[in-house]
Design a protein around this motif. Structure first.
Motif, PDB file in Angstrom:
ATOM      1  N   TRP A 140       0.966  -1.100   0.067  1.00  0.00           N
ATOM      2  CA  TRP A 140      -0.032   0.417   0.399  1.00  0.00           C
ATOM      3  C   TRP A 140       0.989   0.869  -0.092  1.00  0.00           C
ATOM      4  CZ3 TRP A 140      -0.045  -3.686   4.172  1.00  0.00           C
ATOM      5  CH2 TRP A 140       0.033  -3.338   5.344  1.00  0.00           C
ATOM      6  N   VAL A 141       1.999   1.386  -0.002  1.00  0.00           N
ATOM      7  CA  VAL A 141       2.734   2.371   0.172  1.00  0.00           C
ATOM      8  C   VAL A 141       3.430   2.810  -1.495  1.00  0.00           C
ATOM      9  CG1 VAL A 141       4.009   1.926   1.738  1.00  0.00           C
ATOM     10  CG2 VAL A 141       5.098   1.215   0.327  1.00  0.00           C
ATOM     11  N   SER A 142       3.740   3.272  -2.529  1.00  0.00           N
ATOM     12  CA  SER A 142       4.266   3.815  -3.547  1.00  0.00           C
ATOM     13  C   SER A 142       5.943   3.511  -3.869  1.00  0.00           C
ATOM     14  CB  SER A 142       3.979   4.937  -3.790  1.00  0.00           C
ATOM     15  OG  SER A 142       4.586   6.011  -2.943  1.00  0.00           O
ATOM     16  N   ARG A 143       6.393   3.938  -2.351  1.00  0.00           N
ATOM     17  CA  ARG A 143       8.226   3.078  -2.977  1.00  0.00           C
ATOM     18  C   ARG A 143       8.450   1.867  -3.029  1.00  0.00           C
ATOM     19  NH1 ARG A 143       7.624   5.852   1.746  1.00  0.00           N
ATOM     20  NH2 ARG A 143       7.638   3.639   3.123  1.00  0.00           N
ATOM     21  N   ARG A 144       8.943   1.645  -4.222  1.00  0.00           N
ATOM     22  CA  ARG A 144      10.056  -0.090  -4.477  1.00  0.00           C
ATOM     23  C   ARG A 144      11.064  -0.361  -3.268  1.00  0.00           C
ATOM     24  NH1 ARG A 144       9.862   2.759  -9.242  1.00  0.00           N
ATOM     25  NH2 ARG A 144       8.867   2.075 -11.096  1.00  0.00           N
ATOM     26  N   GLU A 320      -8.041   8.140   1.059  1.00  0.00           N
ATOM     27  CA  GLU A 320      -7.016   6.539   0.565  1.00  0.00           C
ATOM     28  C   GLU A 320      -7.892   5.919   0.449  1.00  0.00           C
ATOM     29  OE1 GLU A 320      -3.967   6.803   3.597  1.00  0.00           O
ATOM     30  OE2 GLU A 320      -2.720   8.230   2.736  1.00  0.00           O
ATOM     31  N   ARG A 327      -3.603  -3.122  -2.933  1.00  0.00           N
ATOM     32  CA  ARG A 327      -2.797  -1.561  -3.163  1.00  0.00           C
ATOM     33  C   ARG A 327      -3.721  -0.409  -3.035  1.00  0.00           C
ATOM     34  NH1 ARG A 327      -5.226  -1.348  -8.856  1.00  0.00           N
ATOM     35  NH2 ARG A 327      -6.351  -3.093  -8.003  1.00  0.00           N
ATOM     36  N   ILE A 329      -4.111   3.215  -3.634  1.00  0.00           N
ATOM     37  CA  ILE A 329      -5.598   4.759  -4.156  1.00  0.00           C
ATOM     38  C   ILE A 329      -5.222   5.787  -3.754  1.00  0.00           C
ATOM     39  CG2 ILE A 329      -6.533   5.162  -6.470  1.00  0.00           C
ATOM     40  CD1 ILE A 329      -7.176   2.328  -7.207  1.00  0.00           C
ATOM     41  N   THR A 330      -5.185   6.864  -3.994  1.00  0.00           N
ATOM     42  CA  THR A 330      -5.308   8.081  -3.897  1.00  0.00           C
ATOM     43  C   THR A 330      -6.415   8.774  -4.160  1.00  0.00           C
ATOM     44  OG1 THR A 330      -3.070   8.605  -1.789  1.00  0.00           O
ATOM     45  CG2 THR A 330      -4.767  10.484  -2.629  1.00  0.00           C
TER      46      THR A 330
END
Length: 465
Positions: A140-144, A320, A327, A329-330
């Motif tokens: 759920w975070v955008s970072r890899r 959020e 996943r 999605i904002t």
């Protein structure tokens, strides 16, 4: 089979995982529990995620599986996600692109980020590179996940690092004597490997240090064997080794309330303890202070929390919108135009951009349109009314979801796909029931949650018809 536990959920999870066995308990946990805790290597580690929304469980795959199954029973809105790039996994990857600070590496089922400072060699697009996952990330975070070309055999107190000349690669701050201690510990460190002592090592006895080093040596020898063979270029990207498993567990509002009850069996716990702590670090500190004073409210003090930390009228919050597959999605940010603290409800207004249509309403999105949404803490649904620039109602969309949590800067939930829409002509219908059923079949949503969602949608449809 033992686990170590850290973070804002530590007290509740230490109690919950008593049968599994908790080791290396922190000082506050040892003071709080009327029991003895073992020391030494843990088979798995449970730690709070950086956004405080859940925990990551990493370690021996069987132990991780047992822990996660126990955690999944906490509440209806507890979700689990197996990480396809667990900590310690080694991949033969291919560089997809380079950026100013590092490279995006294709790992097969997912990708990761290799900072240039973590690479022993120059890499460019198209290169094949052997990397290890050093910091996995929840879905759920955008970072890899963060990668490195250094290879490590991870442990909770001792980690071995490959390709170092010295016996000791690192020690915790304030514990330099560990470098000398390492020389007299019985396990022999394999050639070309060095010991990096973790923070947990500073408080361990000599016997426990020896056990931790022995576990790391065993892990290094196993990993060395897995890394011996090469990978055909046609098979890249490929996973070479995965000694550990990582699974992420997301807690929703019901789960946090259940964890409050578990914690209350151990020590005095304010209603909404984990819900407040998950909101912000400042709120987390305030909870500790309030519990130290005593005289705690019987119900979650939304009014006091909102007044001190938000959300409040005039604030901006993000919507959020979590998905059952992990996943996030904002859906955008909106202005809080009203906050009814007694009802634990806020009204959020967003100005929409032109283009496309409103999902399931089949109405074109036009410049000047406004979306007005009401969110109420703990509710399994929320309505959004879309109006044109002239105030004409263009339709109403009721989202069905896990219980809403109104954090200081965001509204958080997991969308359950099933929704109810009311068209401008008054027609009411349910949509996307098939997508909810697919989530049940895929094991992403439990039968109980799906049944609740269906019941909620039926009641809303009847009320709006």
């Amino acid at each position: 089979m033992t686990v170590s536990v850290r973070g804002i959920y530590a007290t509740a999870l230490t109690e919950l995982l008593a049968e599994v066995g908790v080791t290396n308990a922190s000082a506050p946990i040892r003071e709080r529990f009327d029991r003895d805790f073992s020391t030494g290597p843990a088979a798995a580690h449970v730690s709070t995620t950086s956004d405080r929304q859940g925990v990551g469980v990493t370690g021996d795959p069987d132990t991780v599986g047992s822990v996660v199954e126990r955690l999944r029973e906490v509440g209806a809105d507890t979700f689990r996600y197996r990480d396809r790039a667990p900590r310690g996994a080694v991949f033969e990857g291919r560089v997809e692109e380079t950026r100013s600070g590092g490279a995006v590496v294709d790992l097969g089922e997912t990708d990761g980020y290799l900072p240039f400072e973590e690479s022993q060699e120059y890499v460019e697009e198209g290169d094949t590179v052997r990397v290890q996952v050093v910091a996995p990330k929840p879905p759920w975070v955008s970072r890899r996940p963060r990668l490195s070309t250094d290879i490590r055999a991870f442990g909770d107190a001792a980690t071995l690092v490959r390709g170092r000349d010295a016996l000791v690669a690192d020690t915790p701050n304030g514990a330099p004597e560990l470098a000398r201690t390492t020389e007299i510990l019985p396990p022999d460190v394999p050639a070309d490997w060095a010991v990096a002592w973790e923070d947990a090592a500073a408080d361990l006895s000599m016997d426990a240090l020896g056990d931790a080093l022995a576990a790391a040596v065993e892990a290094a020898e196993s990993l060395e064997g897995a890394l011996g063979g090469g990978v055909d270029v046609d098979d890249v990207p490929a996973r070479i080794a995965a000694p550990d498993a990582t699974t992420w567990v997301w807690f929703g509002g019901d789960a946090r309330r259940a964890l409050d009850d578990v914690r209350r069996n151990v020590t005095e716990t304010i209603a909404g303890h984990h819900r407040i702590k998950a909101g912000s670090s400042a709120a987390s500190t305030a909870v500790d202070f309030a519990e130290a004073l005593g005289s705690l409210p019987d119900e979650f003090p939304f009014a006091a929390v909102s007044e001190q930390f938000g959300p409040a009228a005039g604030d901006r919050v993000a919507i959020e919108h979590g998905k059952p597959d992990g996943r996030l999605i904002t859906l955008g940010r909106g202005d809080v135009t009203d906050c009814d603290r007694d009802a634990a409800r806020i009204t959020v207004e967003r100005e929409m951009t032109a283009g496309g249509t409103y999902d399931a309403l089949d109405v074109e999105r036009q410049a000047g349109d406004v979306a007005v949404t009401r969110f109420q803490e703990g509710r399994w649904w929320y309505p959004t009314v879309y109006r044109g620039e002239d105030g004409t109602r263009r339709g109403t969309y009721i989202n069905v979801n896990t219980p809403l949590e109104l954090f200081p800067s965001s509204v958080r939930y997991v969308d359950l796909h099933l929704d109810v829409v009311k068209h401008a002509d008054g027609t009411v219908e349910q949509v996307d029931a098939d997508e909810l059923q697919e989530c049940v079949e895929d094991g992403l949503v439990t039968e109980d949650v799906a049944e609740t969602a269906t019941d909620v949608a039926d009641r809303i449809e009847n009320a709006f018809s």
